[in-house]
Design a protein around this motif. Sequence first.
Motif, PDB file in Angstrom:
ATOM      1  N   VAL A 288       0.832  -1.207   0.000  1.00 44.92           N
ATOM      2  CA  VAL A 288       0.000   0.000   0.000  1.00 44.92           C
ATOM      3  C   VAL A 288       0.868   1.259   0.000  1.00 44.92           C
ATOM      4  O   VAL A 288       0.592   2.222  -0.729  1.00 44.92           O
ATOM      5  CB  VAL A 288      -0.954   0.000   1.217  1.00 44.92           C
ATOM      6  CG1 VAL A 288      -1.603   1.365   1.399  1.00 44.92           C
ATOM      7  CG2 VAL A 288      -2.022  -1.060   1.049  1.00 44.92           C
ATOM      8  N   ALA A 289       1.926   1.263   0.808  1.00 41.85           N
ATOM      9  CA  ALA A 289       2.799   2.440   0.881  1.00 41.85           C
ATOM     10  C   ALA A 289       3.436   2.747  -0.470  1.00 41.85           C
ATOM     11  O   ALA A 289       3.468   3.914  -0.915  1.00 41.85           O
ATOM     12  CB  ALA A 289       3.882   2.213   1.937  1.00 41.85           C
ATOM     13  N   ILE A 290       3.927   1.717  -1.144  1.00 43.34           N
ATOM     14  CA  ILE A 290       4.566   1.917  -2.449  1.00 43.34           C
ATOM     15  C   ILE A 290       3.537   2.326  -3.503  1.00 43.34           C
ATOM     16  O   ILE A 290       3.743   3.281  -4.266  1.00 43.34           O
ATOM     17  CB  ILE A 290       5.305   0.643  -2.879  1.00 43.34           C
ATOM     18  CG1 ILE A 290       6.450   0.344  -1.908  1.00 43.34           C
ATOM     19  CG2 ILE A 290       5.842   0.788  -4.298  1.00 43.34           C
ATOM     20  CD1 ILE A 290       7.136  -0.981  -2.158  1.00 43.34           C
ATOM     21  N   ALA A 291       2.411   1.616  -3.542  1.00 40.24           N
ATOM     22  CA  ALA A 291       1.389   1.902  -4.550  1.00 40.24           C
ATOM     23  C   ALA A 291       0.768   3.278  -4.352  1.00 40.24           C
ATOM     24  O   ALA A 291       0.538   4.015  -5.322  1.00 40.24           O
ATOM     25  CB  ALA A 291       0.304   0.821  -4.501  1.00 40.24           C
ATOM     26  N   GLU A 292       0.518   3.659  -3.107  1.00 44.84           N
ATOM     27  CA  GLU A 292      -0.085   4.963  -2.838  1.00 44.84           C
ATOM     28  C   GLU A 292       0.871   6.095  -3.188  1.00 44.84           C
ATOM     29  O   GLU A 292       0.463   7.111  -3.753  1.00 44.84           O
ATOM     30  CB  GLU A 292      -0.487   5.064  -1.365  1.00 44.84           C
ATOM     31  CG  GLU A 292      -1.305   6.302  -1.051  1.00 44.84           C
ATOM     32  CD  GLU A 292      -1.755   6.358   0.392  1.00 44.84           C
ATOM     33  OE1 GLU A 292      -2.881   6.818   0.644  1.00 44.84           O
ATOM     34  OE2 GLU A 292      -0.976   5.939   1.261  1.00 44.84           O
ATOM     35  N   ALA A 293       2.155   5.931  -2.875  1.00 43.62           N
ATOM     36  CA  ALA A 293       3.137   6.955  -3.217  1.00 43.62           C
ATOM     37  C   ALA A 293       3.322   7.071  -4.723  1.00 43.62           C
ATOM     38  O   ALA A 293       3.507   8.167  -5.260  1.00 43.62           O
ATOM     39  CB  ALA A 293       4.472   6.634  -2.549  1.00 43.62           C
ATOM     40  N   PHE A 294       3.234   5.942  -5.425  1.00 47.57           N
ATOM     41  CA  PHE A 294       3.479   5.945  -6.868  1.00 47.57           C
ATOM     42  C   PHE A 294       2.258   6.423  -7.656  1.00 47.57           C
ATOM     43  O   PHE A 294       2.369   7.254  -8.563  1.00 47.57           O
ATOM     44  CB  PHE A 294       3.883   4.541  -7.321  1.00 47.57           C
ATOM     45  CG  PHE A 294       4.323   4.479  -8.751  1.00 47.57           C
ATOM     46  CD1 PHE A 294       5.607   4.855  -9.114  1.00 47.57           C
ATOM     47  CD2 PHE A 294       3.444   4.047  -9.740  1.00 47.57           C
ATOM     48  CE1 PHE A 294       6.003   4.805 -10.449  1.00 47.57           C
ATOM     49  CE2 PHE A 294       3.830   3.990 -11.067  1.00 47.57           C
ATOM     50  CZ  PHE A 294       5.118   4.371 -11.423  1.00 47.57           C
ATOM     51  N   PHE A 295       1.060   5.899  -7.313  1.00 46.27           N
ATOM     52  CA  PHE A 295      -0.137   6.190  -8.103  1.00 46.27           C
ATOM     53  C   PHE A 295      -0.891   7.424  -7.621  1.00 46.27           C
ATOM     54  O   PHE A 295      -1.478   8.153  -8.434  1.00 46.27           O
ATOM     55  CB  PHE A 295      -1.074   4.981  -8.099  1.00 46.27           C
ATOM     56  CG  PHE A 295      -0.523   3.781  -8.822  1.00 46.27           C
ATOM     57  CD1 PHE A 295      -0.419   3.773 -10.204  1.00 46.27           C
ATOM     58  CD2 PHE A 295      -0.104   2.670  -8.122  1.00 46.27           C
ATOM     59  CE1 PHE A 295       0.092   2.677 -10.877  1.00 46.27           C
ATOM     60  CE2 PHE A 295       0.408   1.557  -8.786  1.00 46.27           C
ATOM     61  CZ  PHE A 295       0.513   1.569 -10.169  1.00 46.27           C
ATOM     62  N   LEU A 296      -0.939   7.653  -6.313  1.00 43.38           N
ATOM     63  CA  LEU A 296      -1.718   8.762  -5.770  1.00 43.38           C
ATOM     64  C   LEU A 296      -0.867   9.957  -5.379  1.00 43.38           C
ATOM     65  O   LEU A 296      -1.399  10.985  -4.954  1.00 43.38           O
ATOM     66  CB  LEU A 296      -2.523   8.289  -4.544  1.00 43.38           C
ATOM     67  CG  LEU A 296      -3.491   7.123  -4.787  1.00 43.38           C
ATOM     68  CD1 LEU A 296      -4.264   6.804  -3.519  1.00 43.38           C
ATOM     69  CD2 LEU A 296      -4.441   7.421  -5.940  1.00 43.38           C
ATOM     70  N   GLY A 297       0.466   9.818  -5.479  1.00 44.64           N
ATOM     71  CA  GLY A 297       1.345  10.953  -5.182  1.00 44.64           C
ATOM     72  C   GLY A 297       1.453  11.295  -3.719  1.00 44.64           C
ATOM     73  O   GLY A 297       1.784  12.430  -3.371  1.00 44.64           O
ATOM     74  N   GLU A 298       1.172  10.338  -2.825  1.00 45.31           N
ATOM     75  CA  GLU A 298       1.273  10.595  -1.394  1.00 45.31           C
ATOM     76  C   GLU A 298       2.743  10.667  -0.977  1.00 45.31           C
ATOM     77  O   GLU A 298       3.621  10.050  -1.580  1.00 45.31           O
ATOM     78  CB  GLU A 298       0.575   9.497  -0.596  1.00 45.31           C
ATOM     79  CG  GLU A 298      -0.938   9.503  -0.710  1.00 45.31           C
ATOM     80  CD  GLU A 298      -1.585  10.649   0.051  1.00 45.31           C
ATOM     81  OE1 GLU A 298      -0.886  11.280   0.874  1.00 45.31           O
ATOM     82  OE2 GLU A 298      -2.777  10.900  -0.184  1.00 45.31           O
TER      83      GLU A 298
END
Length: 392
Positions: A288-298
């Motif tokens: 979740v941390a990797i996907a959220e940072a990559f796709f949602l720009g968190e």
Amino acid sequence: MMEIKKKLKGSNVLIGMLIVQVIATGLQLLSKVILSHGTFVFALMTYRHVVATLCIAPFALIWERDSLMKVTWSVLFWLFMIALTGIIMAMGFFYYGLKETSATYATNFLNLVPIVTFIFSTVSRVEKLRWKTRLGKIKLLGAILCLAGALTITFYKGKVFYISHHHKHQNSSNYHEHKLRGTIFLMCSCMSYGCWFLIQSKVSKLFPYKYSATFIISIIATIQSAIIGVSMDRRKASWKLGFDMQLITIFYSGALATAATLCLISWAVTKRGPTYPSMFNPLSLIFVAIAEAFFLGEEISIGSLLGMFLIIVGLYSFLRAKSKEFSQIGSPNVGDAEVPSPEIEATTPRSNMELPILARESATFQSTTIQVASPILKQDEDEEEEEEKQCI
């Protein structure tokens, strides 16, 4: 080729658990997106459990049809309490906390559910701490590390960096206000899950039928969500469905994150035991941390990375100690007459917020053992009687 097939066959449970964590990651990201766009939480929960009910119904009606006749008012009451604490309260608070924070932040709190359940079960004397033993000390250390990780994520930020170029800019004061409110919601969610798992120890003895119980719980949760949702917001716009991301999330959460995950975890418990699936839960935090940072720009901060590390190390230490304690003692409550053990449920934090099954699986295993042993004993008795008749 034979060796490759053997390796693939030996790793099929591992692959299944990885699929569960990928499904959980997708659920967190989709839920975060639609909640950020104003989706009403209880409308999402209502429609989600309608889909879940339809997906679970065939399993309950085909494989456990006779069990539905065994539903008493007492069983119905406890199933009602499971739906109330584990879905309406736990899942509802989690969705509101997810809406105010981020998917990574919220998933961190879900990994604290085993620790909260362990504390509740120890305080209520359902489970013994055994802090004088080596495994008891490891469990206590794991709980302390998880708590330290949660505090680190909440109060320490440190240097911030981004993986994606399209990161979001947000007002600092509003962000901290929302984060505080979201943290309170997530803490309430953890405590609700803790109470939920304690109730499981009661239900697993009264009604050890996982598909039928899940089917009934989904129906009750649908009704509860609809009543509470209509009481909070009666606007048609809040309940309207369209061909958009919200509809995709509803079917994804009901069919994959509930029905498919239920079957995969049930199968893994049968193959490897109740602790095995829970060992993979921290992976969803990383995904979740990797996907959220990559796709949602968190953003990713040093504090969040440090807190995630402490939680993962503490959770693995805690679960490993629980697993060894269970294998050595057989039941952590030896000496406590007929006190149900919640440690199996406590090892399943369910990062994807799904219906609990491991408690009912344990009860099913125990009842199956008894049912298999009894015909053998009966056959031996019959053979002895025949021998006595022949002698006479």
